[in-house]
Scaffold this active site. Structure first.
Site, PDB file in Angstrom:
ATOM      1  N   LYS A 115       8.777  -1.743 -12.032  1.00  0.00           N
ATOM      2  CA  LYS A 115       9.754  -1.678 -10.941  1.00  0.00           C
ATOM      3  C   LYS A 115      11.125  -2.155 -11.396  1.00  0.00           C
ATOM      4  O   LYS A 115      12.144  -1.685 -10.901  1.00  0.00           O
ATOM      5  CB  LYS A 115       9.269  -2.472  -9.724  1.00  0.00           C
ATOM      6  CG  LYS A 115       8.147  -1.776  -8.980  1.00  0.00           C
ATOM      7  CD  LYS A 115       7.943  -2.338  -7.592  1.00  0.00           C
ATOM      8  CE  LYS A 115       6.882  -1.558  -6.832  1.00  0.00           C
ATOM      9  NZ  LYS A 115       6.543  -2.183  -5.555  1.00  0.00           N
ATOM     10  N   LYS A 197      -1.027   7.172 -12.468  1.00  0.00           N
ATOM     11  CA  LYS A 197      -1.562   7.092 -11.092  1.00  0.00           C
ATOM     12  C   LYS A 197      -0.698   7.913 -10.133  1.00  0.00           C
ATOM     13  O   LYS A 197       0.519   8.016 -10.323  1.00  0.00           O
ATOM     14  CB  LYS A 197      -1.674   5.639 -10.624  1.00  0.00           C
ATOM     15  CG  LYS A 197      -0.368   5.003 -10.234  1.00  0.00           C
ATOM     16  CD  LYS A 197      -0.563   3.783  -9.342  1.00  0.00           C
ATOM     17  CE  LYS A 197       0.809   3.263  -8.950  1.00  0.00           C
ATOM     18  NZ  LYS A 197       0.853   2.216  -7.997  1.00  0.00           N
ATOM     19  N   LYS A 200       3.384   6.890  -4.451  1.00  0.00           N
ATOM     20  CA  LYS A 200       4.234   7.204  -3.299  1.00  0.00           C
ATOM     21  C   LYS A 200       5.648   7.499  -3.751  1.00  0.00           C
ATOM     22  O   LYS A 200       6.401   8.159  -3.073  1.00  0.00           O
ATOM     23  CB  LYS A 200       4.349   5.970  -2.391  1.00  0.00           C
ATOM     24  CG  LYS A 200       3.134   5.521  -1.715  1.00  0.00           C
ATOM     25  CD  LYS A 200       3.535   4.429  -0.713  1.00  0.00           C
ATOM     26  CE  LYS A 200       2.737   3.177  -0.937  1.00  0.00           C
ATOM     27  NZ  LYS A 200       2.985   2.104   0.004  1.00  0.00           N
TER      28      LYS A 200
HETATM   29  P1  TYM Z   1       0.688  -0.283  -2.012  1.00  0.00           P
HETATM   30  O1  TYM Z   1       1.263   0.070  -0.725  1.00  0.00           O
HETATM   31  O2  TYM Z   1       1.479  -0.056  -3.233  1.00  0.00           O
HETATM   32  O3  TYM Z   1      -0.714   0.391  -2.220  1.00  0.00           O
HETATM   33  C1  TYM Z   1      -1.687   0.354  -1.212  1.00  0.00           C
HETATM   34  C2  TYM Z   1      -3.088   0.534  -1.770  1.00  0.00           C
HETATM   35  O4  TYM Z   1      -3.248   1.819  -2.368  1.00  0.00           O
HETATM   36  C3  TYM Z   1      -3.811   1.675  -3.661  1.00  0.00           C
HETATM   37  N1  TYM Z   1      -3.338   2.798  -4.511  1.00  0.00           N
HETATM   38  C4  TYM Z   1      -4.156   3.629  -5.170  1.00  0.00           C
HETATM   39  N2  TYM Z   1      -5.492   3.687  -5.280  1.00  0.00           N
HETATM   40  C5  TYM Z   1      -6.021   4.679  -6.042  1.00  0.00           C
HETATM   41  N3  TYM Z   1      -5.276   5.594  -6.690  1.00  0.00           N
HETATM   42  C6  TYM Z   1      -3.935   5.576  -6.616  1.00  0.00           C
HETATM   43  N4  TYM Z   1      -3.221   6.508  -7.243  1.00  0.00           N
HETATM   44  C7  TYM Z   1      -3.313   4.559  -5.832  1.00  0.00           C
HETATM   45  N5  TYM Z   1      -2.019   4.252  -5.546  1.00  0.00           N
HETATM   46  C8  TYM Z   1      -2.061   3.163  -4.731  1.00  0.00           C
HETATM   47  C9  TYM Z   1      -3.298   0.316  -4.130  1.00  0.00           C
HETATM   48  O5  TYM Z   1      -4.074  -0.196  -5.173  1.00  0.00           O
HETATM   49  C10 TYM Z   1      -3.427  -0.491  -2.873  1.00  0.00           C
HETATM   50  O6  TYM Z   1      -4.764  -0.931  -2.692  1.00  0.00           O
HETATM   51  N6  TYM Z   1       0.574  -4.954  -3.159  1.00  0.00           N
HETATM   52  C11 TYM Z   1      -0.300  -4.096  -2.379  1.00  0.00           C
HETATM   53  C12 TYM Z   1      -0.170  -4.383  -0.906  1.00  0.00           C
HETATM   54  C13 TYM Z   1      -0.604  -5.761  -0.579  1.00  0.00           C
HETATM   55  C14 TYM Z   1      -1.928  -6.283  -0.670  1.00  0.00           C
HETATM   56  C15 TYM Z   1      -1.831  -7.636  -0.261  1.00  0.00           C
HETATM   57  C16 TYM Z   1      -3.147  -5.729  -1.048  1.00  0.00           C
HETATM   58  C17 TYM Z   1       0.197  -6.772  -0.125  1.00  0.00           C
HETATM   59  N7  TYM Z   1      -0.550  -7.890   0.054  1.00  0.00           N
HETATM   60  C18 TYM Z   1      -2.967  -8.440  -0.247  1.00  0.00           C
HETATM   61  C19 TYM Z   1      -4.265  -6.549  -1.013  1.00  0.00           C
HETATM   62  C20 TYM Z   1      -4.164  -7.881  -0.634  1.00  0.00           C
HETATM   63  C21 TYM Z   1       0.018  -2.651  -2.748  1.00  0.00           C
HETATM   64  O7  TYM Z   1      -0.069  -2.292  -3.843  1.00  0.00           O
HETATM   65  O8  TYM Z   1       0.377  -1.834  -1.823  1.00  0.00           O
END
Ligand code: TYM
Length: 333
Positions: A115, A197, A200
């Site tokens: 990032k 991966k 978004k």
């Molecule tokens: P975020 O919004 O980036 O992603 C949300 C979830 O989607 C999963 N993910 C994927 N899984 C499989 N294949 C992919 N290509 C892929 N892209 C995204 C991410 O692993 C995630 O589970 N930091 C976290 C949000 C968060 C969180 C927490 C999670 C904030 N606090 C506490 C667990 C516990 C996140 O990555 O969000």
């Protein structure tokens, strides 16, 4: 809260458009898990602002994500669904945990490095502190189980380290959480570059299927998905990353095993296979989109869910925060 059940925590950031990676890697699994755990599902808006957001969009995406959780099958009667910034304990515990996290280890986080490269004009402290806030999220609820995609593995390790450090420095305070990663689905690949991966915020939207994509767009994107040389439809992530990614997606969207999917497409061509995957995905997304739109039209209901969610979450989170404040020696009246 059912005390006999273990506690589960997960969250998604209300940024950009969610992809089927977010759905398959995280939200879809929550729906099955909510039956057997005390679940807390948050909308991580405090994490979202580590990258600059347009205020009106952030507001809209927050509500839209709440509607999406419910449309996907998260049941607010069974779990606590809330917005992170509505529970002040997150920021407050994060501050304490900052004193148990080291600058060097934060700088080494893959996501921080990625990032920082992508937003070189805004490498703010929040971006670096992202994993500590995530640790605070999880530890506040004494969560034992955290279902996330593979890209969050490193952050989960840090949360475990921070919990152990605090417990060792004082006395057992935090539950040390375990990550739950799906065998298939924890890392959905980009359709145009399946070793990366699906994201978004990918530069080329053609590689990501957004949950908001319509049928034509979904089919078009799958038609253009890269496959591999050869013609066999076989699950072999090492040598056939593209085909294996498509098989994973197909299997998860149809609830068939990968082996079943392989049998179904044995002897058939890549073109036909890609079309079938596209159709399976589009057919699942359409009702989900319709339900999300229906829920979004009922803002009063969604606000009610989020209000009750924030109250429930605060109750649990404040308990942990009070314990922490006592242990570290903050003066109590
Ligand atoms: P975020 O919004 O980036 O992603 C949300 C979830 O989607 C999963 N993910 C994927 N899984 C499989 N294949 C992919 N290509 C892929 N892209 C995204 C991410 O692993 C995630 O589970 N930091 C976290 C949000 C968060 C969180 C927490 C999670 C904030 N606090 C506490 C667990 C516990 C996140 O990555 O969000």
């Amino acid at each position: 809260m059912d005390e006999s059940k273990k506690t589960l925590y997960s969250a998604v950031q209300p940024t950009n458009n969610l992809t089927i990676g977010n759905y398959l890697g995280a939200i879809k699994n929550w729906v099955a898990l909510q039956e057997n755990y005390n679940c807390f599902f948050a909308i991580a808006d405090m994490h979202a602002i580590t990258v600059r957001q347009t205020p009106a969009e952030l507001r809209q995406k927050t509500l839209s994500l709440a509607a999406l959780y419910i449309a996907c099958g998260v049941n607010p009667e069974k779990c606590t669904l809330y917005v992170q910034s509505h529970v002040s304990a997150h920021a407050r515990l994060c501050w304490v945990l900052n004193t148990f996290a080291y600058v060097g280890e934060m700088e080494r986080m893959t996501q921080f490095k990625d990032k920082s490269a992508k937003h070189a004009d805004n490498i703010n402290m929040g971006l670096m502190d992202y994993p500590v806030l995530m640790a605070a999220d999880i530890l506040l609820y004494q969560a034992e189980v955290v279902p996330v995609g593979h890209d969050q593995k490193q952050h989960l390790e840090i949360a475990r380290d921070i919990a152990r450090r605090f417990n060792n420095a004082y006395s057992p305070t935090f539950t040390v959480p375990e990550g739950v990663f799906m065998k298939v689905g924890a890392k959905i690949g980009d359709l145009l570059d399946p070793t990366k991966k699906m994201s978004k915020s990918a530069e080329n939207a053609g590689g990501s299927i957004f949950l908001s994509d319509d049928k034509d767009t979904v089919i078009r994107k799958f038609k253009r998905a890269v496959t591999d040389s050869g013609s066999e439809i076989k699950y072999d992530p090492e040598n056939k990353a593209g085909v294996s990614n498509l098989l994973s997606i197909y299997s998860l969207f149809t609830n068939k095993s990968v082996a079943e999917a392989e049998r179904e497409f044995s002897g058939r061509g890549y073109g036909e296979f890609k079309l079938a995957v596209g159709e399976a995905v589009a057919d699942k997304l359409a009702p989900l989109q319709k339900e999300q739109a229906r829920l979004l039209a009922d803002k009063e209901y969604l606000n009610g869910v989020l209000k009750v969610g924030a109250e429930n979450a605060s109750r649990t989170a404040d308990r942990t925060l009070n314990k922490v404040h006592k242990k570290i020696g903050f003066y109590q009246i």
